[in-house]
Design an enzyme around this catalytic site. Sequence first.
Site, short mmCIF file in Angstrom:
data_model
loop_
_atom_site.label_atom_id
_atom_site.label_comp_id
_atom_site.label_asym_id
_atom_site.label_seq_id
_atom_site.Cartn_x
_atom_site.Cartn_y
_atom_site.Cartn_z
CG HIS A 1 -30.27 35.97 67.63
ND1 HIS A 1 -31.31 36.69 68.18
CD2 HIS A 1 -30.03 34.96 68.49
CE1 HIS A 1 -31.67 36.13 69.32
NE2 HIS A 1 -30.91 35.08 69.54
CG ASP B 1 -33.10 39.27 66.82
OD1 ASP B 1 -32.59 38.64 65.87
OD2 ASP B 1 -33.09 38.86 68.00
CB SER C 1 -33.11 33.21 71.00
OG SER C 1 -32.30 33.93 71.89
#
Length: 506
Positions: free
Chosen positions: A129, A160, A234
């Site tokens: 993402h 992901d 992230s």
Amino acid sequence: MKLTFKTVFGFSTALASALLLVVLVHHRVWARENAPDIHVDNTPVNRDARMGTSFAPVVKKAQPSVVNIYSTRIVHEQSRMSPLFNDPFFRQFFGNQLQGDDQERTRKEQSLGSGVIVSPDGFILTANHVVAEADEVKVAVNGDKKEYTAKVVGKDSATDVAVLKIEANDLPAITLADSDQLEVGDVVLAIGNPFGVGQTVTMGIVSALGRSGFGFSGYENFIQTDAAINPGNSGGALVDVQGRLVGINTAIISRSGGNQGIGFAVPISMARSVMERLISGGKVTRGYLGIVPQDVTADLAQAFNLPDQNGALVGDISPNTPAQKAGIKPGDIIVAINDKPINDSHALRLTVSDYSPGTVVNVKLYRNGRVKNISVTLAQLPTAANPQDNENTGANDAGTSSMTDALDGVTVQDLDPQAREQLRIPDDVEGVVVTDVNGDSNSADAGIQRNDVLVEINHQAIKNAEQAVAVCKAAKGRRILVKVWHREGNFAATKYFSVDNTKHTK
């Protein structure tokens, strides 16, 4: 004897085979030559060692491998003018500037994330993402003032995970650990760039393993940690006390948008498998058995006479799939694949997907209380269609029978052509249709619903409503095992229920 060869598009089959062999060999050589030089250390951490007073040596070892990622995408928008501007009265004031169709405007969207260098020649692991819709990706290496333009080697939204490549050499690559050896309570450090403040290290423990069901990605098997993870973390590193990479930070659960002590990371064992397939082929292809599994509850374990609740119960099998061809049957309980224990249906899905199509696996299962081993050649996981038809068509109530014994509160009818057509029940499904279920009944508690088809009761195939009632009257014991065909939108499958016939007073 004269030898002849059939030709295809002007080439002989022998020549075509030779060319195909050359291409395959060339691809394998290319993949081997371009494979990243990854250092892996599978030894578990020393859990008997006493904690030191500082993690500075660990941070100095791991932090140089964590990078900052800046992604940019161009958004095209249509700006619509007010209908008032079509009025001649307004046009006399604004003139030709109002003429023409809707105008397109563009704007830049920028996002911030982190990544981890896994090879000295520039391969970087990050979260999908972070770069999913980026038109441009920049990477800043810690301690290096140079900014690199990164190529997106491959992306996998199902886990992901994404892989980037920058043109550089002698980069500080991190050592990968074996995340399968993690235990709840192990100390971990999260390294990333939260909120763009710069490289930050936080400490916590492994709070849980194998977390799933959040809808963040299709294949969830997260490491949960209380090490502070915030936006910008992230794609960053989760490392153990030896500075080895154990996970890729990916998500948090938060009501405020910031850290609240529940963060998740993709285990490096899963991320590494995805990375290797993305680098070698540009995409991830997953193995496929072709079954509809369900978890083994305590009631089902008792009904199938199992030693425990471990395993995945085969509720249904799709036709012409590896499972059907190999001889796996509904009612089998899969407990291991290639000696890897299968604890539930989620574990089965993860394990099968980790193998490439064409892989031959040994499936260990229980059938009628006995252990069997079946060899299965996995196919490629097909693209699943999203159910769009959610109608719930009711069958007519003609010829119904009420089950007042073992299956209390259930009313059924014969599966006639009209009911089969209304409920879109395939011709190969036999049984009786449930036309009503009392909400305050044992059957409702077990999960049986209106419009389900009762296929088997206590392993006995059901042909009509009269037989269903008779089988229920003759049922003995506290529980009754029911095999049910159920439709949910465009998806339909059979599954098993164990009904406790002592919970409600008849």
